[in-house]
Design a protein around this motif. Structure first.
Motif, PDB file in Angstrom:
ATOM      1  N   ARG A 111      53.241   4.956  46.885  1.00  0.00           N
ATOM      2  CA  ARG A 111      54.685   4.923  47.106  1.00  0.00           C
ATOM      3  C   ARG A 111      55.296   3.521  46.966  1.00  0.00           C
ATOM      4  NH1 ARG A 111      58.724   8.119  49.648  1.00  0.00           N
ATOM      5  NH2 ARG A 111      60.673   7.104  49.093  1.00  0.00           N
ATOM      6  N   ASP A 115      58.123   2.591  44.145  1.00  0.00           N
ATOM      7  CA  ASP A 115      59.436   2.099  44.566  1.00  0.00           C
ATOM      8  C   ASP A 115      59.796   0.779  43.889  1.00  0.00           C
ATOM      9  OD1 ASP A 115      59.928   4.213  46.213  1.00  0.00           O
ATOM     10  OD2 ASP A 115      59.369   3.195  48.074  1.00  0.00           O
ATOM     11  N   GLN A 116      58.826  -0.100  43.739  1.00  0.00           N
ATOM     12  CA  GLN A 116      59.108  -1.440  43.242  1.00  0.00           C
ATOM     13  C   GLN A 116      59.032  -1.574  41.725  1.00  0.00           C
ATOM     14  OE1 GLN A 116      60.101  -4.198  45.139  1.00  0.00           O
ATOM     15  NE2 GLN A 116      60.388  -2.543  46.635  1.00  0.00           N
ATOM     16  N   GLU A 120      65.068   4.840  40.404  1.00  0.00           N
ATOM     17  CA  GLU A 120      65.412   6.245  40.565  1.00  0.00           C
ATOM     18  C   GLU A 120      65.828   6.831  39.223  1.00  0.00           C
ATOM     19  OE1 GLU A 120      68.093   7.255  43.649  1.00  0.00           O
ATOM     20  OE2 GLU A 120      67.023   6.132  45.207  1.00  0.00           O
ATOM     21  N   SER A 141      60.085  10.166  45.702  1.00  0.00           N
ATOM     22  CA  SER A 141      60.596   8.833  45.392  1.00  0.00           C
ATOM     23  C   SER A 141      61.847   8.888  44.505  1.00  0.00           C
ATOM     24  CB  SER A 141      59.508   8.006  44.698  1.00  0.00           C
ATOM     25  OG  SER A 141      58.356   7.902  45.496  1.00  0.00           O
ATOM     26  N   ARG A 143      62.002   9.957  41.558  1.00  0.00           N
ATOM     27  CA  ARG A 143      61.648   9.787  40.155  1.00  0.00           C
ATOM     28  C   ARG A 143      61.359  11.175  39.580  1.00  0.00           C
ATOM     29  NH1 ARG A 143      62.498   5.466  43.380  1.00  0.00           N
ATOM     30  NH2 ARG A 143      61.980   3.463  42.368  1.00  0.00           N
ATOM     31  N   GLY A 271      56.954  -3.743  48.361  1.00  0.00           N
ATOM     32  CA  GLY A 271      57.138  -2.350  48.741  1.00  0.00           C
ATOM     33  C   GLY A 271      56.682  -2.060  50.155  1.00  0.00           C
ATOM     34  N   GLN A 274      59.113  -2.169  53.275  1.00  0.00           N
ATOM     35  CA  GLN A 274      59.983  -1.057  53.645  1.00  0.00           C
ATOM     36  C   GLN A 274      59.349  -0.150  54.690  1.00  0.00           C
ATOM     37  OE1 GLN A 274      61.450   1.060  50.203  1.00  0.00           O
ATOM     38  NE2 GLN A 274      61.399  -0.773  48.933  1.00  0.00           N
TER      39      GLN A 274
END
Length: 403
Positions: A111, A115-116, A120, A141, A143, A271, A274
């Motif tokens: 994840r 994310d990094q 999106e 995510s 995506r 990442g 978060q």
């Protein structure tokens, strides 16, 4: 570097031992007992083994517990030396300490990287049938998961490169590779991996390579870490691995995230900010991993000998008793991938058919994405007496439906 050592076993390693389940509480067994309200189940689905973990691991954990201090752990040089030594010794992959960081498992480490390293709406390719978490993590995510189903050619699963080329778009940013592949059991050849690496490098597609089953190899099959192919492949790859599947340590929540590329490792570190749920890590997972990587080659070899014998036994049983069932050859892992489509059980009915009528808990291919339809995943990392019972139940369940 610390020399490779081996625990000296005074008695033979006993994989035939049937564990007393009254002393355990596991997701594979006790959770299923509670879910279905019965204790006569045979649970041959979840990817854990029904064997005790290696004795040197248990001894190291016992020693850690006796010390009685369970604060945030620090990884000593010996930890890194054990990890680096294992991959050099087994696969000829030379890892440097600065390439290594950590997580609590393969899927939690995906994840932060997604994310990094993507945005999106970006597309991420996964090669089904594969563990359902691959698609889930991509979708969660925000995506777009893009399936590139494996192709069955001459009885052997292969990467479908023609289809792969057709699904890549300007939005494709990442590919999730499973090597060795769960559930089909393929150990991708160096030639296949080189072709995939060239494909991804040319299109600047980052590869997250799940290599958690790397040490569970059948004789005659050689595992190649994706990042070991070339400098270019190494710089395009993040390797996600762990001692967990090889040495039955999944409950200890410890894994490694490895990349030669500082940009990719830095992205992972960003990442993690978060979600600090894995902060500090598991002292027991760390201790177990070090000992497993350094001291347990003999145990791992004995394990694969036993699993190979289980596979031969199961293959002979199924070929004789259920000739219409198709057995896909195993090259790695401890899960048989079985095509039962000829018996006509609808995918949506498989769970109730096997569990409620016959007390047999399996994994069902339709949950694993395109290409999984009509299949079951059957875990053979279990004492042979239990394997025999599971095969008998499978035989009765399929013969009854065929009638």
């Amino acid at each position: 570097m610390t020399q490779h050592t081996e625990y000296i076993y005074k008695d033979p390693i006993n994989f035939d031992e049937v564990l007393d389940r009254s002393s355990y509480s596991t997701a594979k067994w006790e959770m299923e007992f509670e879910r279905l309200g019965r204790r006569d189940l045979l649970c041959l689905g979840t990817a854990d083994m029904d064997f005790r973990s290696p004795a040197p691991v248990a001894a190291a954990l016992e020693q850690t517990a006796r010390l009685g201090h369970f604060g945030y752990p620090y990884k000593p040089n010996s930890y890194y030396e054990a990890l680096i030594g294992f991959y050099e010794r087994k696969f000829g992959w030379s890892i440097k300490r600065e390439w290594i960081t950590h997580s609590t498992g393969i899927y939690p480490s995906m994840r932060p990287l997604i994310d990094q390293l993507t945005q999106e709406g970006d597309e991420i390719i996964y090669q089904s049938p594969v563990h359902f978490q691959f698609k889930n993590i991509i979708g969660a995510s925000r995506r777009v998961p893009i399936a590139n189903p494996l192709i069955l050619r001459d009885g052997r699963f292969e990467i479908d490169f023609e289809q792969l080329a057709s699904v890549v778009s300007p939005k494709t940013r990442m590919l999730l590779l499973c090597n060795p592949h769960n559930p089909v059991g393929r150990v991708w050849s160096k030639e296949e991996l080189n072709r995939l690496a060239d494909f991804c490098i040319e299109r600047d597609i980052i590869v997250l390579s799940d290599e958690v089953y790397c040490g569970l190899l059948f004789e005659g099959h050689k595992f190649t870490p994706f990042a070991s192919l070339s400098k270019e492949a190494s710089m395009q790859t993040v390797t996600l691995t762990s001692a967990s599947k090889m040495f039955n340590l999944t409950g200890l929540k410890h894994s490694q995230v490895i990349s030669e590329n500082p940009r990719l490792l830095n992205a992972y570190a960003e990442g993690l900010k978060q979600d600090a749920s894995g902060y500090g890590g598991s002292i027991f997972g760390q201790v177990a991993a070090e000992v497993a990587y350094r001291d347990c080659d003999i145990w791992l070899s004995a394990l694969m000998k036993y699993i190979t014998e289980n596979y031969i036994y199961a293959r002979e049983f199924l070929s004789l008793e259920l000739p219409d069932l198709k057995i896909h050859p195993m090259e790695s892992t401890y899960m048989m991938w079985l095509d039962i489509s000829s018996y006509g059980i609808p995918d949506e009915d498989m769970r109730s058919h096997f569990e409620e009528k016959f007390g047999l808990v399996l994994n069902y291919g339709s949950d694993l994405g395109p290409g999984g339809e009509g299949h079951i995943r059957f875990n053979i990392a279990t004492p042979r007496s239990m394997l025999r019972q599971g095969l008998e139940r499978l035989k009765i369940s399929l013969k009854e439906h065929a009638v």
